[in-house]
Design an enzyme around this catalytic site. Structure first.
Site, short mmCIF file in Angstrom:
data_model
loop_
_atom_site.label_atom_id
_atom_site.label_comp_id
_atom_site.label_asym_id
_atom_site.label_seq_id
_atom_site.Cartn_x
_atom_site.Cartn_y
_atom_site.Cartn_z
N SER A 250 23.53 -3.50 4.86
CA SER A 250 24.72 -2.87 5.42
C SER A 250 25.80 -3.93 5.47
O SER A 250 25.51 -5.13 5.44
CB SER A 250 24.44 -2.33 6.83
OG SER A 250 25.64 -1.92 7.46
N ARG A 251 27.05 -3.51 5.54
CA ARG A 251 28.13 -4.48 5.72
C ARG A 251 28.10 -5.04 7.14
O ARG A 251 28.80 -6.00 7.45
CB ARG A 251 29.48 -3.83 5.40
CG ARG A 251 29.68 -3.60 3.91
CD ARG A 251 30.94 -2.83 3.61
NE ARG A 251 30.87 -1.45 4.08
CZ ARG A 251 31.78 -0.52 3.80
NH1 ARG A 251 32.84 -0.84 3.07
NH2 ARG A 251 31.65 0.70 4.26
N LEU B 97 25.56 5.44 -1.03
CA LEU B 97 26.90 5.14 -0.56
C LEU B 97 27.81 6.36 -0.72
O LEU B 97 27.47 7.31 -1.44
CB LEU B 97 27.47 3.95 -1.33
CG LEU B 97 26.82 2.59 -1.04
CD1 LEU B 97 27.19 1.58 -2.12
CD2 LEU B 97 27.23 2.08 0.33
N HIS C 139 29.80 5.14 -5.65
CA HIS C 139 28.58 5.29 -6.45
C HIS C 139 28.62 4.46 -7.73
O HIS C 139 27.69 3.70 -8.04
CB HIS C 139 28.36 6.76 -6.82
CG HIS C 139 27.82 7.58 -5.70
ND1 HIS C 139 27.66 8.95 -5.77
CD2 HIS C 139 27.40 7.23 -4.46
CE1 HIS C 139 27.16 9.40 -4.64
NE2 HIS C 139 27.01 8.39 -3.82
N LYS D 296 23.81 12.01 -5.80
CA LYS D 296 24.77 12.88 -6.46
C LYS D 296 26.03 12.99 -5.59
O LYS D 296 25.98 12.75 -4.39
CB LYS D 296 24.13 14.25 -6.72
CG LYS D 296 23.58 14.95 -5.46
CD LYS D 296 24.65 15.57 -4.63
CE LYS D 296 24.26 15.85 -3.23
NZ LYS D 296 25.43 16.13 -2.35
N ARG E 291 32.61 13.72 4.03
CA ARG E 291 32.63 14.97 3.28
C ARG E 291 33.94 15.73 3.45
O ARG E 291 34.22 16.69 2.72
CB ARG E 291 31.44 15.85 3.69
CG ARG E 291 30.10 15.28 3.25
CD ARG E 291 28.94 16.07 3.81
NE ARG E 291 28.81 15.90 5.25
CZ ARG E 291 27.85 16.44 5.98
NH1 ARG E 291 26.94 17.21 5.41
NH2 ARG E 291 27.80 16.23 7.29
N ASP F 261 30.03 18.06 -2.77
CA ASP F 261 28.91 17.84 -1.85
C ASP F 261 27.76 18.80 -2.08
O ASP F 261 26.60 18.39 -2.17
CB ASP F 261 29.40 17.94 -0.41
CG ASP F 261 28.32 17.53 0.59
OD1 ASP F 261 27.63 16.52 0.33
OD2 ASP F 261 28.16 18.20 1.61
#
Length: 331
Positions: free
Chosen positions: A37-38, A75, A80, A98, A167, A179
């Site tokens: 993770s960041r 991500l 992606h 996806k 989203r 999505d």
């Protein structure tokens, strides 16, 4: 490489920590060896709760780990392609969530990068296709039980107006089609085993988010059609009906297949309807096992990257159709 693929997870995204990682940990031919993770504290917390040995505070650190064979990329959509390409350059196989990218052009960059690294496996993570209820759908179509495939009808929706959710953020690739609309498109191409000749779509956009919140679509395959509606602001629901000239195949929960009870489908031939029950399984575990098998045996992945490009091409055509208020030809 040993007889187990060592996986690293790019980010602590909820889909990974809640659904994909626990499922993949059930597969015998892989191990989840690291997560990043960041925010290092987030990575450590996820690693501790999931029993993962290594935690990294950046994506770069995980990709630099020589003990990682493959990465799962959950991500946000707009990340992606770039991070999947970075993984390939680091010598890692890639299972990418996806949709593969934000556009055909964007996704093609990853396809080109994969072609430059032929020793590495890359696949878009459409987990539903690996579930037995979908393998049965292909089986009944191939056997001729349904006769000639005529039309597919699909609904997929949920309600989410959280402005902070990716989203609902257009720049990050949010919206209904990207999505969840990608699923009806994918399954239609999967069952017809071809690309649609033309598409027609109508789209309602959220006035605040500017994302598509409702899309109604017709895909014309020449020999038959597929119609679907998808929405991010409707009552949660999903269902698929596959209609042939002699039969019908209906899946109760086609995409978010439950892991705590058997899945149900119905096979109709004439007036007779048979209820089919599929043993409890986890489609994410099956996906992880199959992808790992392809790595270990150096065999083709279950779904080639060309399929991801085909799906993205249809999504773009639907947006174009809605804008023009007319059919858009694809072939």
């Amino acid at each position: 490489m040993s007889n187990r693929v060592r996986w690293g997870i790019l980010s602590t995204a909820k889909i990974g920590t809640v659904q994909v990682i626990p499922a993949m940990q059930q597969a015998e031919n892989l191990e989840i060896a690291a997560i990043c993770s960041r925010n290092l504290d987030n990575a450590k917390s996820a690693a501790e709760s999931l029993g993962i040995v290594k935690a990294y505070g950046s994506y770069e650190e995980l990709l630099a780990d020589p003990d990682i064979d493959a990465v799962y990329n959950p991500l946000p959509n707009h990340m992606h392609v770039d991070w999947s390409i970075a993984a390939l350059k680091a010598g890692k196989h890639v299972l990418c969530e996806k949709p593969l990218g934000l556009s055909v052009t964007d996704a093609q960059r990853l396809v080109d990068a994969a072609r430059a690294h032929p020793q590495l496996k890359v696949m878009e993570a459409f987990m539903y296709r690996h579930h037995p209820q979908w393998q049965k759908a292909k089986e009944v179509l191939s056997s001729g039980v349904l006769g000639e495939l005529k039309t597919i009808d699909c609904s997929f929706s949920y309600f989410n107006r959280n402005a902070g959710d990716i989203r609902n953020q257009k720049a990050m690739g949010g919206g209904a089609l990207m999505d969840i609309g990608c699923y009806p498109i994918s399954l239609s191409r999967f069952l017809f085993d071809s690309e649609p000749e033309r598409v027609m779509g109508t789209i309602d956009f959220d006035p605040e988010f500017q994302t598509d919140r409702l899309a109604s679509v017709i895909l014309d395959f020449g020999t038959g059609t597929s119609t679907f509606s998808c929405s991010t602001q409707m009552v949660p629901y999903q269902r698929v009906n596959v209609f042939g000239s002699e039969g019908r195949y209906e899946i109760e929960i086609p995409f978010n297949a439950p892991i705590d009870r058997p899945c149900i489908a119905w096979l109709q031939q004439g007036k007779e309807v048979e209820q089919l029950e599929f043993p409890i399984c986890n489609q994410y575990a099956i996906q992880g096992r199959l992808f790992s098998e392809a790595i270990l045996n150096d065999t083709p992945v279950p779904t080639p990257l060309s399929d991801a490009i085909g799906n993205m091409r249809v999504i773009e055509a639907i947006f174009e159709s809605a804008e023009k208020n007319d059919w858009v030809k694809l072939r």
